[in-house]
Design a protein around this motif. Sequence first.
Motif, short mmCIF file in Angstrom:
data_model
loop_
_atom_site.label_atom_id
_atom_site.label_comp_id
_atom_site.label_asym_id
_atom_site.label_seq_id
_atom_site.Cartn_x
_atom_site.Cartn_y
_atom_site.Cartn_z
N SER A 164 38.94 38.71 57.12
CA SER A 164 39.99 38.43 56.12
C SER A 164 39.59 37.28 55.22
CB SER A 164 41.31 38.10 56.82
OG SER A 164 41.71 39.13 57.67
N ALA A 165 39.09 36.20 55.84
CA ALA A 165 38.71 35.03 55.06
C ALA A 165 37.57 35.36 54.10
CB ALA A 165 38.29 33.90 56.01
N GLY A 166 36.56 36.04 54.61
CA GLY A 166 35.42 36.38 53.76
C GLY A 166 35.78 37.32 52.63
N THR A 167 36.65 38.27 52.91
CA THR A 167 37.08 39.22 51.87
C THR A 167 37.79 38.50 50.73
OG1 THR A 167 37.28 41.03 53.47
CG2 THR A 167 38.50 41.25 51.41
N THR A 168 38.71 37.62 51.07
CA THR A 168 39.48 36.91 50.04
C THR A 168 38.59 35.93 49.27
OG1 THR A 168 41.35 37.04 51.56
CG2 THR A 168 41.61 35.67 49.61
N GLY A 212 46.21 44.05 55.18
CA GLY A 212 47.12 43.72 54.09
C GLY A 212 46.40 43.08 52.91
N THR A 213 45.50 42.16 53.21
CA THR A 213 44.73 41.51 52.15
C THR A 213 43.88 42.51 51.38
OG1 THR A 213 44.66 39.43 53.39
CG2 THR A 213 43.02 39.72 51.65
N LEU A 214 43.20 43.39 52.11
CA LEU A 214 42.33 44.36 51.46
C LEU A 214 43.13 45.33 50.59
CD1 LEU A 214 39.39 45.22 51.20
CD2 LEU A 214 39.74 46.77 53.14
N VAL A 215 44.26 45.79 51.09
CA VAL A 215 45.09 46.72 50.32
C VAL A 215 45.62 46.04 49.04
CG1 VAL A 215 47.29 47.95 50.31
CG2 VAL A 215 45.75 48.19 52.25
N LEU A 216 46.07 44.82 49.17
CA LEU A 216 46.62 44.11 48.01
C LEU A 216 45.53 43.73 47.01
CD1 LEU A 216 49.27 41.94 49.85
CD2 LEU A 216 49.69 43.85 48.29
N LEU A 217 44.33 43.45 47.49
CA LEU A 217 43.21 43.22 46.57
C LEU A 217 42.84 44.51 45.84
CD1 LEU A 217 40.81 40.85 48.57
CD2 LEU A 217 42.25 40.28 46.61
N ALA A 218 42.92 45.63 46.54
CA ALA A 218 42.67 46.92 45.89
C ALA A 218 43.70 47.18 44.81
CB ALA A 218 42.67 48.03 46.93
N ALA A 219 44.96 46.81 45.08
CA ALA A 219 46.01 46.97 44.07
C ALA A 219 45.73 46.08 42.86
CB ALA A 219 47.37 46.64 44.67
N ALA A 220 45.24 44.85 43.12
CA ALA A 220 44.90 43.95 42.02
C ALA A 220 43.74 44.50 41.20
CB ALA A 220 44.54 42.57 42.58
N ALA A 221 42.76 45.09 41.88
CA ALA A 221 41.63 45.70 41.17
C ALA A 221 42.08 46.87 40.32
CB ALA A 221 40.56 46.14 42.17
N ALA A 222 43.01 47.67 40.86
CA ALA A 222 43.53 48.80 40.10
C ALA A 222 44.29 48.34 38.87
CB ALA A 222 44.44 49.65 41.00
N ALA A 223 44.99 47.21 38.98
CA ALA A 223 45.78 46.71 37.86
C ALA A 223 44.92 46.06 36.78
CB ALA A 223 46.82 45.70 38.36
N THR A 224 43.79 45.51 37.20
CA THR A 224 42.96 44.77 36.25
C THR A 224 41.64 45.46 35.91
OG1 THR A 224 41.92 43.54 38.07
CG2 THR A 224 43.91 42.59 37.07
N GLY A 225 41.26 46.46 36.69
CA GLY A 225 39.98 47.11 36.49
C GLY A 225 38.81 46.33 37.05
N HIS A 226 39.08 45.34 37.88
CA HIS A 226 38.02 44.50 38.46
C HIS A 226 37.49 45.13 39.75
CE1 HIS A 226 39.78 40.76 36.22
NE2 HIS A 226 39.07 41.55 35.43
N PRO A 263 47.64 39.33 39.16
CA PRO A 263 47.74 40.45 40.10
C PRO A 263 47.23 40.15 41.50
CG PRO A 263 46.94 41.21 37.97
CD PRO A 263 46.96 39.72 37.91
N VAL A 264 46.36 39.15 41.63
CA VAL A 264 45.80 38.84 42.94
C VAL A 264 46.73 37.97 43.78
CG1 VAL A 264 44.57 36.70 42.35
CG2 VAL A 264 43.60 38.24 44.06
N LEU A 265 47.79 37.45 43.19
CA LEU A 265 48.68 36.55 43.91
C LEU A 265 49.27 37.16 45.19
CD1 LEU A 265 50.17 33.86 44.12
CD2 LEU A 265 51.93 34.78 42.61
N PRO A 266 49.75 38.42 45.18
CA PRO A 266 50.28 38.98 46.43
C PRO A 266 49.27 38.96 47.58
CG PRO A 266 50.96 40.34 44.59
CD PRO A 266 49.96 39.36 44.05
N ALA A 267 48.00 39.24 47.27
CA ALA A 267 46.98 39.21 48.33
C ALA A 267 46.81 37.80 48.87
CB ALA A 267 45.66 39.74 47.79
N LEU A 268 46.81 36.82 47.99
CA LEU A 268 46.66 35.43 48.42
C LEU A 268 47.84 35.00 49.27
CD1 LEU A 268 45.34 33.75 45.14
CD2 LEU A 268 44.03 34.80 47.01
N CYS A 269 49.03 35.36 48.84
CA CYS A 269 50.22 34.99 49.59
C CYS A 269 50.27 35.69 50.94
CB CYS A 269 51.48 35.30 48.78
SG CYS A 269 51.72 34.21 47.36
#
Length: 246
Positions: free
Chosen positions: A184-188, A131-145, A95-101
């Motif tokens: 952005s770098a620190g968040t990822t 964009g990175t923060l939003v996509l990481l939030a989506a990954a957290a929502a999908a995984t519960g992390h 799920p975190v792949l979109p944020a990385l890309c």
Amino acid sequence: MTLSWLVAAVALAGLVAGIAARAAVMRYSAAGRGAGEGVPGGGGEEENAGAARGGDRSAAAVTAAGRRLRLPPLSVEVATAAVAGLLAASAGAVPVLPALCWLGVCAVPLTLIDMRVRRLPDVLTAAAYSGTLVLLAAAAAATGHWAQLARAAVGGAALAACFLALALAGPGSVGLGDVKLSASAGTTLAWFGWRVLLAGVFAGLVLAAVYGLTLLALRRATMRQQIPFGPFLLAGTLAAIIAALV
């Protein structure tokens, strides 16, 4: 979807995104736009581009050099596809792949623009962070992390605060564009852990130091001349993330 098909699909998407990346490079490499958008000299655009290097080159020379550089056909597109494909090959279907890309795609025009005209445009650093923060939030929502998301947000804010302190304490050490990019770098990086955050920043510093020393050895720079730090921060970030994934 097998890994090979995933990498191919992500790389193809990166190739398409590279069209927008090329347009951004051509637009923001032009001279005299957006004062205060993060020149590594610590301030605002053409004046600081020359002053930050102790007068070695004028702002006009910097922007003229940026104009003279030409982008080979499909170079930006292929570079964007390669970065996206490498991240997909390293992470797999997670799920975190979109944020990385997203960060990887943004890294290409930011790197090229900073290398060409010592600029990190606000519109691109803001897009990279949001964009990175939003996509990481989506990954957290999908995984519960959610704990990882919280750590990522804190890590990005902490790194940006450190860079801001450097910019204020030693004008010319880093610029406001570097401060914004560090969020952005620190968040990822912090999504993967504090050690990965430290490793990414350290890698960026080492790469920048090697580049600077190489220029000095080749007599293509002086001790007073500054180099763009954004490309090396991004390279260190992506390298640390890939190392954490494999």
